[in-house]
Design a protein around this motif. Structure first.
Motif, PDB file in Angstrom:
ATOM      1  N   TYR A 116       0.846  -1.206   0.000  1.00 41.37           N
ATOM      2  CA  TYR A 116       0.000   0.000   0.000  1.00 41.37           C
ATOM      3  C   TYR A 116       0.874   1.246   0.000  1.00 41.37           C
ATOM      4  O   TYR A 116       0.662   2.157  -0.797  1.00 41.37           O
ATOM      5  CB  TYR A 116      -0.927  -0.008   1.220  1.00 41.37           C
ATOM      6  N   GLU A 160       1.081  -0.020  -4.691  1.00 36.72           N
ATOM      7  CA  GLU A 160       0.804  -1.196  -5.512  1.00 36.72           C
ATOM      8  C   GLU A 160      -0.568  -1.809  -5.252  1.00 36.72           C
ATOM      9  O   GLU A 160      -1.164  -2.387  -6.167  1.00 36.72           O
ATOM     10  CB  GLU A 160       1.892  -2.247  -5.275  1.00 36.72           C
ATOM     11  N   LYS A 161      -1.063  -1.735  -4.014  1.00 35.93           N
ATOM     12  CA  LYS A 161      -2.372  -2.290  -3.668  1.00 35.93           C
ATOM     13  C   LYS A 161      -3.061  -1.374  -2.673  1.00 35.93           C
ATOM     14  O   LYS A 161      -2.411  -0.814  -1.786  1.00 35.93           O
ATOM     15  CB  LYS A 161      -2.248  -3.674  -3.027  1.00 35.93           C
ATOM     16  N   GLU A 195      -7.876  -3.916  -0.557  1.00 37.63           N
ATOM     17  CA  GLU A 195      -7.456  -5.181  -1.173  1.00 37.63           C
ATOM     18  C   GLU A 195      -6.644  -6.030  -0.197  1.00 37.63           C
ATOM     19  O   GLU A 195      -6.870  -7.233  -0.077  1.00 37.63           O
ATOM     20  CB  GLU A 195      -6.603  -4.911  -2.415  1.00 37.63           C
TER      21      GLU A 195
END
Length: 75
Positions: A42, A46-47, A51
């Motif tokens: 995070y 990236e995410k 998620e």
């Protein structure tokens, strides 16, 4: 508090969000490992947190699975 989405935050803001949420000083590198969630994904953009938390939630075993509905985990 404003949005915590990657598109609305800087890397520094994301690191602060994670540190404050876990009650630990991220720069010391302690405490986050015990969560089993790679919050660096995070922080690096990236995410999304959503998620990561959904993935972690789907990995836990539930003592009484018939009593719990976990949307998004294939149940």
């Amino acid at each position: 508090m404003g949005s915590i989405l990657i598109k609305d935050t800087t890397k520094e803001e994301r690191a602060k969000i994670v540190a404050e949420a876990l009650g630990d000083d991220y720069e010391l590198g302690c405490g986050f490992e015990s969560t089993g969630i790679d919050y660096q994904l995070y922080i690096d953009g990236e995410k999304e947190l959503r998620e990561l938390n959904m993935e972690a939630n789907c990995g836990f075993e539930v003592a009484f699975p018939d009593d719990v509905s976990r949307p998004g985990c294939g149940m």
